[in-house]
Design a protein around this motif. Structure first.
Motif, PDB file in Angstrom:
ATOM      1  N   GLY A 229       0.827  -1.198   0.000  1.00  6.13           N
ATOM      2  CA  GLY A 229       0.000   0.000   0.000  1.00  6.13           C
ATOM      3  C   GLY A 229       0.859   1.245   0.000  1.00  6.13           C
ATOM      4  N   CYS A 405      -6.627  -2.393  13.744  1.00  2.45           N
ATOM      5  CA  CYS A 405      -5.665  -2.291  12.644  1.00  2.45           C
ATOM      6  C   CYS A 405      -5.069  -0.887  12.617  1.00  2.45           C
ATOM      7  CB  CYS A 405      -6.329  -2.582  11.297  1.00  2.45           C
ATOM      8  SG  CYS A 405      -6.811  -4.303  11.068  1.00  2.45           S
ATOM      9  N   GLY A 407      -3.673   2.683  11.338  1.00  2.00           N
ATOM     10  CA  GLY A 407      -4.040   3.660  10.325  1.00  2.00           C
ATOM     11  C   GLY A 407      -2.876   3.964   9.405  1.00  2.00           C
ATOM     12  N   ASN A 408      -3.183   4.522   8.232  1.00  2.00           N
ATOM     13  CA  ASN A 408      -2.162   4.868   7.238  1.00  2.00           C
ATOM     14  C   ASN A 408      -1.295   3.672   6.867  1.00  2.00           C
ATOM     15  OD1 ASN A 408      -2.306   7.575   9.217  1.00  2.00           O
ATOM     16  ND2 ASN A 408      -2.608   7.923   7.026  1.00  2.00           N
ATOM     17  N   ARG A 409      -1.911   2.516   6.850  1.00  2.38           N
ATOM     18  CA  ARG A 409      -1.270   1.287   6.406  1.00  2.38           C
ATOM     19  C   ARG A 409      -2.230   0.576   5.460  1.00  2.38           C
ATOM     20  NH1 ARG A 409       2.227   3.714   8.510  1.00  2.38           N
ATOM     21  NH2 ARG A 409       3.805   2.995   9.994  1.00  2.38           N
ATOM     22  N   SER A 410      -1.794  -0.519   4.913  1.00  2.00           N
ATOM     23  CA  SER A 410      -2.606  -1.237   3.935  1.00  2.00           C
ATOM     24  C   SER A 410      -4.019  -1.505   4.455  1.00  2.00           C
ATOM     25  CB  SER A 410      -1.932  -2.568   3.591  1.00  2.00           C
ATOM     26  OG  SER A 410      -2.783  -3.350   2.786  1.00  2.00           O
ATOM     27  N   LYS A 411      -5.021  -1.099   3.660  1.00  2.00           N
ATOM     28  CA  LYS A 411      -6.409  -1.351   4.036  1.00  2.00           C
ATOM     29  C   LYS A 411      -6.835  -2.774   3.697  1.00  2.00           C
ATOM     30  CE  LYS A 411      -8.151   3.392   3.849  1.00  2.00           C
ATOM     31  NZ  LYS A 411      -9.237   4.276   3.377  1.00  2.00           N
ATOM     32  N   ARG A 413      -5.598  -5.523   4.633  1.00  2.00           N
ATOM     33  CA  ARG A 413      -5.528  -6.465   5.745  1.00  2.00           C
ATOM     34  C   ARG A 413      -6.742  -6.367   6.672  1.00  2.00           C
ATOM     35  NH1 ARG A 413      -0.692  -3.818   9.350  1.00  2.00           N
ATOM     36  NH2 ARG A 413       0.465  -4.390   7.497  1.00  2.00           N
ATOM     37  N   ARG A 414      -7.440  -5.245   6.666  1.00  2.00           N
ATOM     38  CA  ARG A 414      -8.471  -5.011   7.679  1.00  2.00           C
ATOM     39  C   ARG A 414      -9.643  -5.981   7.563  1.00  2.00           C
ATOM     40  NH1 ARG A 414      -8.290   1.640   7.246  1.00  2.00           N
ATOM     41  NH2 ARG A 414      -6.082   1.818   7.858  1.00  2.00           N
ATOM     42  N   GLU A 438      -5.808   8.477  10.728  1.00  2.00           N
ATOM     43  CA  GLU A 438      -7.144   8.065  10.288  1.00  2.00           C
ATOM     44  C   GLU A 438      -8.152   8.110  11.430  1.00  2.00           C
ATOM     45  OE1 GLU A 438      -7.879   4.932   7.406  1.00  2.00           O
ATOM     46  OE2 GLU A 438      -5.738   4.460   7.448  1.00  2.00           O
ATOM     47  N   ILE A 443     -11.705   2.937  10.538  1.00  2.00           N
ATOM     48  CA  ILE A 443     -10.878   1.727  10.511  1.00  2.00           C
ATOM     49  C   ILE A 443     -11.702   0.533  10.989  1.00  2.00           C
ATOM     50  CG2 ILE A 443      -8.845   0.585  11.490  1.00  2.00           C
ATOM     51  CD1 ILE A 443      -7.517   3.338  11.684  1.00  2.00           C
ATOM     52  N   ASP A 446     -13.904  -0.825   8.325  1.00  2.00           N
ATOM     53  CA  ASP A 446     -13.208  -1.712   7.377  1.00  2.00           C
ATOM     54  C   ASP A 446     -13.065  -3.121   7.940  1.00  2.00           C
ATOM     55  OD1 ASP A 446     -12.904   0.349   5.559  1.00  2.00           O
ATOM     56  OD2 ASP A 446     -10.905   0.897   6.253  1.00  2.00           O
TER      57      ASP A 446
END
Length: 516
Positions: A229, A405, A407-411, A413-414, A438, A443, A446
Protein backbone atom coordinates in the motif's frame (compact mmCIF):
# COMPACT_ATOMS: atom_id res chain seq x y z
CA UNK A 1 37.59 11.67 8.71
CA UNK A 2 38.61 13.85 5.78
CA UNK A 3 36.03 14.20 3.02
CA UNK A 4 38.48 13.14 0.32
CA UNK A 5 38.97 9.84 2.20
CA UNK A 6 35.21 9.27 2.27
CA UNK A 7 34.91 10.08 -1.43
CA UNK A 8 37.07 7.06 -2.26
CA UNK A 9 34.44 4.69 -0.93
CA UNK A 10 31.31 5.54 -2.91
CA UNK A 11 30.23 6.52 -6.39
CA UNK A 12 29.41 10.16 -7.08
CA UNK A 13 28.64 12.27 -10.12
CA UNK A 14 30.11 15.61 -9.10
CA UNK A 15 31.79 17.47 -6.24
CA UNK A 16 31.89 21.23 -5.80
CA UNK A 17 33.86 22.83 -3.00
CA UNK A 18 36.76 21.74 -0.83
CA UNK A 19 37.79 18.07 -0.56
CA UNK A 20 39.86 18.42 2.60
CA UNK A 21 37.05 19.16 5.06
CA UNK A 22 37.04 17.16 8.31
CA UNK A 23 33.74 15.29 8.64
CA UNK A 24 32.72 14.51 12.24
CA UNK A 25 29.33 12.87 11.74
CA UNK A 26 26.90 11.53 9.13
CA UNK A 27 23.29 12.80 9.30
CA UNK A 28 20.12 12.40 7.26
CA UNK A 29 17.92 14.43 9.64
CA UNK A 30 18.59 18.18 9.67
CA UNK A 31 17.55 18.40 13.33
CA UNK A 32 20.55 16.24 14.32
CA UNK A 33 23.15 18.13 12.31
CA UNK A 34 26.03 19.70 14.23
CA UNK A 35 29.21 21.46 13.23
CA UNK A 36 31.26 19.22 10.95
CA UNK A 37 28.38 16.95 9.87
CA UNK A 38 27.89 15.59 6.38
CA UNK A 39 24.16 15.92 5.59
CA UNK A 40 22.68 13.37 3.16
CA UNK A 41 19.35 14.35 1.57
CA UNK A 42 17.06 11.31 1.43
CA UNK A 43 13.43 11.21 0.42
CA UNK A 44 10.88 9.73 2.81
CA UNK A 45 7.14 9.11 2.52
CA UNK A 46 6.21 12.58 3.74
CA UNK A 47 9.41 14.65 3.66
CA UNK A 48 12.38 15.26 1.39
CA UNK A 49 15.79 16.04 2.85
CA UNK A 50 16.51 18.43 -0.04
CA UNK A 51 13.94 20.80 1.47
CA UNK A 52 16.06 21.07 4.63
CA UNK A 53 19.45 21.86 3.12
CA UNK A 54 19.56 25.40 4.49
CA UNK A 55 18.53 24.17 7.96
CA UNK A 56 21.48 21.75 7.86
CA UNK A 57 23.81 24.51 6.65
CA UNK A 58 22.77 26.85 9.46
CA UNK A 59 23.26 24.02 11.99
CA UNK A 60 26.91 23.70 10.91
CA UNK A 61 27.02 21.04 8.18
CA UNK A 62 30.33 21.02 6.29
CA UNK A 63 29.09 19.02 3.31
CA UNK A 64 25.81 17.99 1.71
CA UNK A 65 25.01 15.01 -0.53
CA UNK A 66 22.18 15.60 -2.98
CA UNK A 67 20.42 13.72 -5.76
CA UNK A 68 22.05 14.66 -9.03
CA UNK A 69 18.60 14.97 -10.62
CA UNK A 70 17.87 17.91 -8.31
CA UNK A 71 20.93 19.81 -9.54
CA UNK A 72 20.31 21.91 -12.64
CA UNK A 73 22.76 24.15 -14.48
CA UNK A 74 21.24 27.41 -15.68
CA UNK A 75 23.73 29.37 -17.76
CA UNK A 76 26.83 29.60 -15.57
CA UNK A 77 25.10 28.74 -12.29
CA UNK A 78 24.16 25.44 -10.63
CA UNK A 79 20.99 25.23 -8.55
CA UNK A 80 19.54 22.57 -6.24
CA UNK A 81 15.79 22.59 -6.78
CA UNK A 82 13.55 21.79 -3.81
CA UNK A 83 9.85 22.01 -3.02
CA UNK A 84 10.52 25.35 -1.30
CA UNK A 85 12.47 26.92 -4.14
CA UNK A 86 16.07 26.68 -5.25
CA UNK A 87 19.44 26.81 -3.54
CA UNK A 88 22.49 28.32 -5.27
CA UNK A 89 25.35 25.82 -5.10
CA UNK A 90 28.02 28.49 -5.48
CA UNK A 91 26.63 30.33 -2.42
CA UNK A 92 26.95 27.17 -0.31
CA UNK A 93 30.55 26.78 -1.46
CA UNK A 94 31.60 30.44 -1.33
CA UNK A 95 29.59 31.79 1.63
CA UNK A 96 29.63 28.72 3.88
CA UNK A 97 32.80 26.91 2.75
CA UNK A 98 30.79 23.74 2.06
CA UNK A 99 31.22 20.84 -0.31
CA UNK A 100 28.25 19.80 -2.44
CA UNK A 101 28.29 16.20 -3.71
CA UNK A 102 25.90 14.97 -6.39
CA UNK A 103 25.03 11.26 -6.55
CA UNK A 104 22.58 9.10 -8.49
CA UNK A 105 21.03 7.56 -5.36
CA UNK A 106 21.29 9.33 -2.00
CA UNK A 107 20.07 6.30 -0.01
CA UNK A 108 22.76 4.12 -1.51
CA UNK A 109 25.31 6.88 -0.88
CA UNK A 110 24.19 7.18 2.76
CA UNK A 111 24.78 3.45 3.28
CA UNK A 112 28.17 3.46 1.57
CA UNK A 113 29.38 6.63 3.29
CA UNK A 114 28.24 5.42 6.72
CA UNK A 115 29.96 2.04 6.34
CA UNK A 116 33.22 3.77 5.40
CA UNK A 117 32.90 6.41 8.12
CA UNK A 118 32.53 3.74 10.83
CA UNK A 119 35.30 1.57 9.30
CA UNK A 120 33.08 -1.24 8.03
CA UNK A 121 31.99 -2.74 11.39
CA UNK A 122 29.87 -5.47 9.73
CA UNK A 123 33.07 -7.13 8.55
CA UNK A 124 34.19 -7.48 12.17
CA UNK A 125 31.06 -9.32 13.34
CA UNK A 126 29.30 -12.58 12.55
CA UNK A 127 25.96 -11.22 11.34
CA UNK A 128 22.75 -13.23 11.17
CA UNK A 129 19.95 -11.54 9.20
CA UNK A 130 16.35 -12.74 9.65
CA UNK A 131 13.47 -11.84 7.34
CA UNK A 132 9.84 -12.94 7.01
CA UNK A 133 6.30 -11.62 7.23
CA UNK A 134 6.02 -12.92 10.77
CA UNK A 135 8.33 -14.46 13.34
CA UNK A 136 11.40 -12.23 12.85
CA UNK A 137 11.44 -10.97 16.43
CA UNK A 138 10.80 -14.36 18.03
CA UNK A 139 13.47 -16.04 15.90
CA UNK A 140 15.92 -13.23 16.66
CA UNK A 141 15.39 -13.61 20.42
CA UNK A 142 15.69 -17.40 20.26
CA UNK A 143 18.86 -17.18 18.16
CA UNK A 144 20.48 -14.50 20.31
CA UNK A 145 19.51 -16.42 23.46
CA UNK A 146 21.29 -19.54 22.20
CA UNK A 147 24.42 -17.61 21.17
CA UNK A 148 24.60 -15.83 24.53
CA UNK A 149 24.10 -19.11 26.40
CA UNK A 150 27.03 -20.55 24.41
CA UNK A 151 29.28 -17.66 25.44
CA UNK A 152 29.12 -15.46 22.34
CA UNK A 153 28.69 -11.79 23.19
CA UNK A 154 25.81 -10.90 20.88
CA UNK A 155 24.23 -7.64 19.80
CA UNK A 156 20.68 -7.33 18.49
CA UNK A 157 18.88 -5.08 16.03
CA UNK A 158 15.14 -5.42 15.70
CA UNK A 159 11.54 -4.42 16.24
CA UNK A 160 11.64 -4.24 20.03
CA UNK A 161 15.07 -2.83 20.71
CA UNK A 162 18.69 -2.48 19.69
CA UNK A 163 21.31 -3.94 22.04
CA UNK A 164 24.91 -2.96 21.39
CA UNK A 165 26.55 -5.19 23.97
CA UNK A 166 26.15 -2.62 26.73
CA UNK A 167 23.03 -0.50 26.29
CA UNK A 168 19.46 -1.23 25.20
CA UNK A 169 17.67 1.34 23.03
CA UNK A 170 14.05 1.33 21.91
CA UNK A 171 13.68 0.71 18.21
CA UNK A 172 12.30 3.26 15.77
CA UNK A 173 12.30 0.98 12.73
CA UNK A 174 12.69 -2.79 12.61
CA UNK A 175 15.79 -2.14 10.50
CA UNK A 176 17.27 1.32 11.26
CA UNK A 177 18.41 3.78 8.60
CA UNK A 178 21.83 2.83 7.29
CA UNK A 179 23.81 5.49 9.16
CA UNK A 180 22.14 4.60 12.47
CA UNK A 181 22.67 0.90 11.76
CA UNK A 182 26.37 1.32 10.98
CA UNK A 183 26.79 3.40 14.14
CA UNK A 184 25.20 0.65 16.25
CA UNK A 185 27.32 -2.05 14.61
CA UNK A 186 30.45 0.00 15.32
CA UNK A 187 29.37 0.32 18.96
CA UNK A 188 28.88 -3.46 19.15
CA UNK A 189 32.45 -3.96 17.95
CA UNK A 190 33.70 -1.41 20.47
CA UNK A 191 31.79 -3.17 23.27
CA UNK A 192 33.31 -6.55 22.46
CA UNK A 193 30.44 -8.20 20.57
CA UNK A 194 31.41 -10.96 18.17
CA UNK A 195 27.92 -11.62 16.77
CA UNK A 196 24.89 -9.57 15.75
CA UNK A 197 21.39 -10.92 15.21
CA UNK A 198 19.42 -8.55 13.00
CA UNK A 199 15.80 -8.44 11.90
CA UNK A 200 15.83 -7.44 8.24
CA UNK A 201 12.54 -5.93 7.10
CA UNK A 202 11.47 -5.72 3.47
CA UNK A 203 11.39 -1.94 3.87
CA UNK A 204 14.93 -2.07 5.23
CA UNK A 205 16.01 -3.87 2.07
CA UNK A 206 13.96 -1.66 -0.25
CA UNK A 207 15.30 1.53 1.36
CA UNK A 208 18.88 0.19 1.15
CA UNK A 209 19.39 0.34 4.91
CA UNK A 210 21.44 -2.88 4.77
CA UNK A 211 23.27 -1.90 1.59
CA UNK A 212 26.89 -3.04 1.74
CA UNK A 213 26.37 -5.50 4.62
CA UNK A 214 27.24 -9.10 3.74
CA UNK A 215 25.48 -11.47 6.13
CA UNK A 216 27.19 -14.62 7.35
CA UNK A 217 23.76 -16.25 7.63
CA UNK A 218 20.46 -15.16 6.11
CA UNK A 219 17.20 -16.68 7.41
CA UNK A 220 13.92 -16.70 5.49
CA UNK A 221 10.88 -17.61 7.60
CA UNK A 222 7.74 -17.04 5.50
CA UNK A 223 5.88 -14.57 3.32
CA UNK A 224 2.25 -13.65 2.71
CA UNK A 225 0.63 -10.50 1.29
CA UNK A 226 1.23 -7.68 3.77
CA UNK A 227 2.85 -4.25 3.89
CA UNK A 228 1.34 -3.50 0.49
CA UNK A 229 0.00 0.00 0.00
CA UNK A 230 0.98 3.68 0.08
CA UNK A 231 4.38 4.18 1.70
CA UNK A 232 5.09 0.45 1.75
CA UNK A 233 5.23 -1.91 -1.25
CA UNK A 234 3.46 -1.36 -4.55
CA UNK A 235 2.62 -5.06 -4.97
CA UNK A 236 3.16 -8.52 -3.55
CA UNK A 237 5.71 -9.14 -6.31
CA UNK A 238 7.79 -6.20 -5.10
CA UNK A 239 7.41 -7.32 -1.48
CA UNK A 240 8.58 -10.84 -2.38
CA UNK A 241 11.49 -9.53 -4.42
CA UNK A 242 12.72 -7.39 -1.52
CA UNK A 243 12.58 -10.38 0.84
CA UNK A 244 14.46 -12.55 -1.66
CA UNK A 245 17.37 -10.12 -1.88
CA UNK A 246 18.62 -11.24 1.53
CA UNK A 247 19.59 -14.59 -0.02
CA UNK A 248 21.76 -12.73 -2.54
CA UNK A 249 23.53 -10.93 0.26
CA UNK A 250 24.66 -13.76 2.54
CA UNK A 251 27.04 -16.71 2.65
CA UNK A 252 24.63 -19.31 4.05
CA UNK A 253 20.85 -19.30 3.69
CA UNK A 254 18.44 -21.00 6.10
CA UNK A 255 15.01 -21.34 4.51
CA UNK A 256 11.56 -22.54 5.55
CA UNK A 257 10.74 -25.35 3.12
CA UNK A 258 7.07 -25.28 4.17
CA UNK A 259 6.29 -21.84 2.73
CA UNK A 260 4.47 -21.96 -0.60
CA UNK A 261 6.59 -19.12 -1.99
CA UNK A 262 9.97 -20.62 -1.08
CA UNK A 263 10.90 -21.42 -4.69
CA UNK A 264 10.25 -17.81 -5.68
CA UNK A 265 12.32 -16.58 -2.75
CA UNK A 266 15.17 -18.88 -3.77
CA UNK A 267 15.17 -17.65 -7.38
CA UNK A 268 18.54 -16.04 -8.07
CA UNK A 269 20.03 -16.87 -4.65
CA UNK A 270 23.81 -16.85 -4.39
CA UNK A 271 24.29 -18.65 -1.06
CA UNK A 272 24.44 -22.23 0.22
CA UNK A 273 20.96 -23.33 1.30
CA UNK A 274 19.73 -25.36 4.28
CA UNK A 275 16.06 -25.97 5.02
CA UNK A 276 13.78 -26.59 7.98
CA UNK A 277 10.25 -27.95 8.17
CA UNK A 278 7.40 -28.74 10.53
CA UNK A 279 5.56 -30.64 7.77
CA UNK A 280 8.26 -33.22 7.09
CA UNK A 281 7.88 -35.03 3.78
CA UNK A 282 4.53 -33.33 3.24
CA UNK A 283 6.18 -29.93 2.82
CA UNK A 284 4.61 -27.69 0.19
CA UNK A 285 7.95 -26.75 -1.36
CA UNK A 286 9.28 -30.18 -2.26
CA UNK A 287 6.84 -32.96 -1.32
CA UNK A 288 8.57 -36.26 -0.69
CA UNK A 289 11.89 -34.64 0.21
CA UNK A 290 13.05 -34.13 3.75
CA UNK A 291 14.44 -30.85 5.07
CA UNK A 292 17.79 -30.60 6.86
CA UNK A 293 15.91 -30.41 10.15
CA UNK A 294 12.31 -31.48 10.77
CA UNK A 295 10.13 -31.09 13.86
CA UNK A 296 8.28 -34.28 14.74
CA UNK A 297 5.77 -35.36 17.40
CA UNK A 298 4.72 -31.77 18.06
CA UNK A 299 2.44 -31.38 21.07
CA UNK A 300 1.14 -28.49 23.18
CA UNK A 301 0.33 -28.25 26.87
CA UNK A 302 -0.96 -25.81 29.45
CA UNK A 303 0.54 -25.87 32.94
CA UNK A 304 0.09 -23.39 35.78
CA UNK A 305 -1.39 -20.82 33.45
CA UNK A 306 1.38 -21.11 30.87
CA UNK A 307 1.28 -22.52 27.35
CA UNK A 308 4.08 -24.78 26.08
CA UNK A 309 5.20 -26.41 22.84
CA UNK A 310 7.05 -29.75 22.76
CA UNK A 311 8.77 -31.27 19.72
CA UNK A 312 11.49 -33.68 18.66
CA UNK A 313 14.18 -33.43 15.97
CA UNK A 314 16.32 -36.15 14.41
CA UNK A 315 13.90 -38.65 15.90
CA UNK A 316 15.25 -38.34 19.43
CA UNK A 317 16.17 -34.79 20.53
CA UNK A 318 13.36 -33.29 22.62
CA UNK A 319 12.82 -29.52 22.86
CA UNK A 320 10.50 -27.41 25.00
CA UNK A 321 9.37 -23.82 24.33
CA UNK A 322 7.48 -21.41 26.57
CA UNK A 323 5.57 -20.36 23.45
CA UNK A 324 2.56 -22.06 21.87
CA UNK A 325 2.16 -22.83 18.22
CA UNK A 326 3.45 -24.58 15.14
CA UNK A 327 4.80 -21.24 13.92
CA UNK A 328 6.96 -20.88 17.04
CA UNK A 329 8.27 -24.42 16.56
CA UNK A 330 9.18 -23.38 13.02
CA UNK A 331 10.98 -20.29 14.38
CA UNK A 332 12.87 -22.50 16.83
CA UNK A 333 14.04 -24.80 14.01
CA UNK A 334 15.58 -21.81 12.24
CA UNK A 335 17.42 -20.85 15.44
CA UNK A 336 18.65 -24.44 15.91
CA UNK A 337 20.10 -24.45 12.38
CA UNK A 338 21.91 -21.18 13.08
CA UNK A 339 23.36 -22.75 16.24
CA UNK A 340 24.73 -25.65 14.19
CA UNK A 341 26.87 -23.20 12.22
CA UNK A 342 28.51 -22.25 15.52
CA UNK A 343 28.83 -25.92 16.58
CA UNK A 344 26.97 -25.22 19.83
CA UNK A 345 26.27 -28.28 22.00
CA UNK A 346 22.72 -29.58 21.81
CA UNK A 347 22.20 -29.37 25.57
CA UNK A 348 23.09 -25.67 25.50
CA UNK A 349 20.60 -25.13 22.68
CA UNK A 350 17.85 -26.96 24.58
CA UNK A 351 18.38 -25.02 27.80
CA UNK A 352 18.44 -21.68 25.99
CA UNK A 353 15.23 -22.39 24.05
CA UNK A 354 13.38 -23.56 27.13
CA UNK A 355 14.20 -20.38 29.08
CA UNK A 356 13.58 -17.86 26.31
CA UNK A 357 10.54 -15.57 26.29
CA UNK A 358 9.87 -12.67 23.95
CA UNK A 359 8.23 -9.39 25.04
CA UNK A 360 4.79 -9.05 23.47
CA UNK A 361 4.95 -12.36 21.62
CA UNK A 362 2.39 -14.78 23.11
CA UNK A 363 3.36 -13.19 26.42
CA UNK A 364 1.33 -14.53 29.31
CA UNK A 365 0.09 -11.87 31.74
CA UNK A 366 -0.62 -13.83 34.92
CA UNK A 367 -3.67 -12.19 36.50
CA UNK A 368 -6.05 -15.11 37.09
CA UNK A 369 -6.06 -18.84 37.75
CA UNK A 370 -9.41 -19.14 35.99
CA UNK A 371 -8.49 -17.88 32.53
CA UNK A 372 -5.41 -17.10 30.44
CA UNK A 373 -4.65 -13.60 29.17
CA UNK A 374 -2.03 -13.22 26.43
CA UNK A 375 -0.47 -10.18 24.76
CA UNK A 376 0.74 -10.70 21.21
CA UNK A 377 2.02 -8.61 18.30
CA UNK A 378 -0.12 -10.32 15.64
CA UNK A 379 -0.97 -7.37 13.39
CA UNK A 380 -1.68 -8.97 10.03
CA UNK A 381 -4.02 -11.69 8.79
CA UNK A 382 -1.32 -14.36 8.59
CA UNK A 383 -0.15 -13.81 12.15
CA UNK A 384 -3.67 -13.58 13.55
CA UNK A 385 -4.75 -16.75 11.72
CA UNK A 386 -1.78 -18.74 13.01
CA UNK A 387 -2.17 -17.38 16.53
CA UNK A 388 -5.89 -18.10 16.84
CA UNK A 389 -5.54 -21.49 15.15
CA UNK A 390 -2.89 -22.45 17.67
CA UNK A 391 -4.86 -21.23 20.69
CA UNK A 392 -7.92 -23.10 19.46
CA UNK A 393 -5.85 -26.28 19.82
CA UNK A 394 -5.75 -25.79 23.61
CA UNK A 395 -9.54 -26.35 23.69
CA UNK A 396 -10.42 -23.20 25.67
CA UNK A 397 -13.86 -22.59 27.14
CA UNK A 398 -13.98 -19.62 24.78
CA UNK A 399 -11.36 -18.02 22.57
CA UNK A 400 -11.66 -14.24 22.80
CA UNK A 401 -9.59 -11.85 20.70
CA UNK A 402 -9.22 -8.08 21.07
CA UNK A 403 -7.62 -6.31 18.12
CA UNK A 404 -7.64 -3.39 15.70
CA UNK A 405 -5.66 -2.29 12.64
CA UNK A 406 -3.13 0.48 12.16
CA UNK A 407 -4.04 3.66 10.33
CA UNK A 408 -2.16 4.87 7.24
CA UNK A 409 -1.27 1.29 6.41
CA UNK A 410 -2.61 -1.24 3.93
CA UNK A 411 -6.41 -1.35 4.04
CA UNK A 412 -6.39 -4.81 2.45
CA UNK A 413 -5.53 -6.47 5.75
CA UNK A 414 -8.47 -5.01 7.68
CA UNK A 415 -11.36 -6.96 6.19
CA UNK A 416 -9.23 -10.11 6.04
CA UNK A 417 -8.34 -9.84 9.71
CA UNK A 418 -11.99 -9.28 10.59
CA UNK A 419 -12.99 -12.39 8.63
CA UNK A 420 -10.24 -14.46 10.25
CA UNK A 421 -11.27 -13.37 13.76
CA UNK A 422 -14.92 -14.12 12.99
CA UNK A 423 -14.08 -17.64 11.81
CA UNK A 424 -11.59 -18.66 14.48
CA UNK A 425 -12.57 -16.81 17.66
CA UNK A 426 -15.71 -17.33 19.72
CA UNK A 427 -15.93 -13.64 20.49
CA UNK A 428 -14.13 -10.62 19.05
CA UNK A 429 -13.72 -7.14 20.50
CA UNK A 430 -12.86 -4.66 17.74
CA UNK A 431 -10.81 -1.76 19.06
CA UNK A 432 -8.16 0.79 18.09
CA UNK A 433 -4.56 -0.07 17.36
CA UNK A 434 -2.49 2.92 16.19
CA UNK A 435 -5.04 4.95 14.19
CA UNK A 436 -2.35 7.49 13.31
CA UNK A 437 -4.01 10.09 11.06
CA UNK A 438 -7.14 8.06 10.29
CA UNK A 439 -10.52 8.14 12.02
CA UNK A 440 -10.59 5.11 14.39
CA UNK A 441 -14.27 4.45 13.67
CA UNK A 442 -13.63 4.28 9.92
CA UNK A 443 -10.88 1.73 10.51
CA UNK A 444 -13.33 -0.34 12.55
CA UNK A 445 -15.81 -0.09 9.65
CA UNK A 446 -13.21 -1.71 7.38
CA UNK A 447 -12.57 -4.53 9.86
CA UNK A 448 -16.29 -5.02 10.47
CA UNK A 449 -16.90 -5.47 6.75
CA UNK A 450 -14.92 -8.71 6.99
CA UNK A 451 -16.32 -10.05 10.25
CA UNK A 452 -19.93 -9.45 9.16
CA UNK A 453 -19.60 -12.24 6.61
CA UNK A 454 -18.96 -14.80 9.35
CA UNK A 455 -21.04 -16.21 12.19
CA UNK A 456 -18.62 -14.89 14.80
CA UNK A 457 -19.98 -12.74 17.63
CA UNK A 458 -18.33 -9.36 18.13
CA UNK A 459 -18.60 -5.89 19.63
CA UNK A 460 -17.00 -2.55 18.73
CA UNK A 461 -15.23 -0.59 21.48
CA UNK A 462 -12.86 1.94 19.92
CA UNK A 463 -11.15 2.88 23.20
CA UNK A 464 -8.48 0.23 23.83
CA UNK A 465 -8.55 0.63 27.62
CA UNK A 466 -12.33 0.20 27.67
CA UNK A 467 -12.05 -2.82 25.39
CA UNK A 468 -9.67 -4.56 27.80
CA UNK A 469 -11.90 -3.67 30.75
CA UNK A 470 -14.90 -5.13 28.90
CA UNK A 471 -12.99 -8.37 28.35
CA UNK A 472 -12.39 -8.67 32.10
CA UNK A 473 -15.96 -7.88 33.02
CA UNK A 474 -17.17 -10.69 30.76
CA UNK A 475 -14.35 -13.24 31.25
CA UNK A 476 -15.39 -16.82 32.01
CA UNK A 477 -13.52 -19.70 33.56
CA UNK A 478 -11.52 -21.59 30.94
CA UNK A 479 -11.29 -18.64 28.53
CA UNK A 480 -8.16 -17.78 26.59
CA UNK A 481 -8.19 -14.05 25.90
CA UNK A 482 -5.61 -12.56 23.57
CA UNK A 483 -4.94 -8.84 23.16
CA UNK A 484 -3.35 -8.65 19.71
CA UNK A 485 -1.68 -6.12 17.48
CA UNK A 486 0.69 -4.02 19.58
CA UNK A 487 2.65 -6.53 21.63
CA UNK A 488 5.75 -4.82 23.04
CA UNK A 489 4.80 -1.28 21.94
CA UNK A 490 4.52 1.26 24.74
CA UNK A 491 2.49 3.92 22.93
CA UNK A 492 -0.63 4.54 20.89
CA UNK A 493 -0.28 6.91 17.96
CA UNK A 494 -3.26 9.21 17.33
CA UNK A 495 -3.16 12.21 15.03
CA UNK A 496 0.61 12.10 14.78
CA UNK A 497 1.08 12.11 18.59
CA UNK A 498 2.34 9.09 20.53
CA UNK A 499 0.56 8.69 23.87
CA UNK A 500 1.96 6.32 26.54
CA UNK A 501 0.16 2.98 26.44
CA UNK A 502 1.36 -0.58 26.94
CA UNK A 503 -0.94 -3.55 26.44
CA UNK A 504 0.56 -5.55 29.30
CA UNK A 505 -0.06 -2.64 31.67
CA UNK A 506 -3.63 -2.23 30.39
CA UNK A 507 -4.28 -5.84 31.36
CA UNK A 508 -2.73 -5.47 34.80
CA UNK A 509 -4.58 -2.23 35.56
CA UNK A 510 -7.89 -3.68 34.44
CA UNK A 511 -7.30 -6.64 36.78
CA UNK A 512 -6.35 -4.39 39.70
CA UNK A 513 -9.38 -2.19 39.13
CA UNK A 514 -11.70 -5.17 39.34
CA UNK A 515 -10.06 -6.99 42.24
CA UNK A 516 -8.94 -9.96 40.13
Amino acid sequence: MRLDQLLKHFSYESVQGSHDLIITDICYHSGKVKRGSLFVCIKGQYTDGHDYIMDAVKAGAFAVVVDESCMVNVRWECFIYTEHGKVRVHELVRNYGMAVIGVKDTRQALAQISAAFYDYPAKKLKIIGITGTKGKTTTAFLTAGILKEAGYKTGMVGTIWTYNGKDVKKAGHTTPESSDLQRELAQMVSNGCVCCVMEVSSQGIKMQRVEGIFFDIGVFLNIEPDHIGPGEHASFAEYLYCKSRLLRQCQAGIVNRDDRNTEKILFGHTCDIETFSVLGENGVDAPGQKADIVAERITFSMKEGRLYSHFFTDGKEEFLLQMPGIFNVSNALAAILVARHFKIAQDVVKDALQRQTVPGRCENVRISDKFVFLVDYAHNEMSLRNLLGTLRGFDPGRLVVIFGCGGNRSKLRRGRMGETAGRLADFTILTSDNPRWEDPELILDDIESGIKGTSGAYIRIADRRAAVAYAFDHAREGDIIVLAGKGHEDYQEIGGVRYPMEDKELVKKAAEGRGR
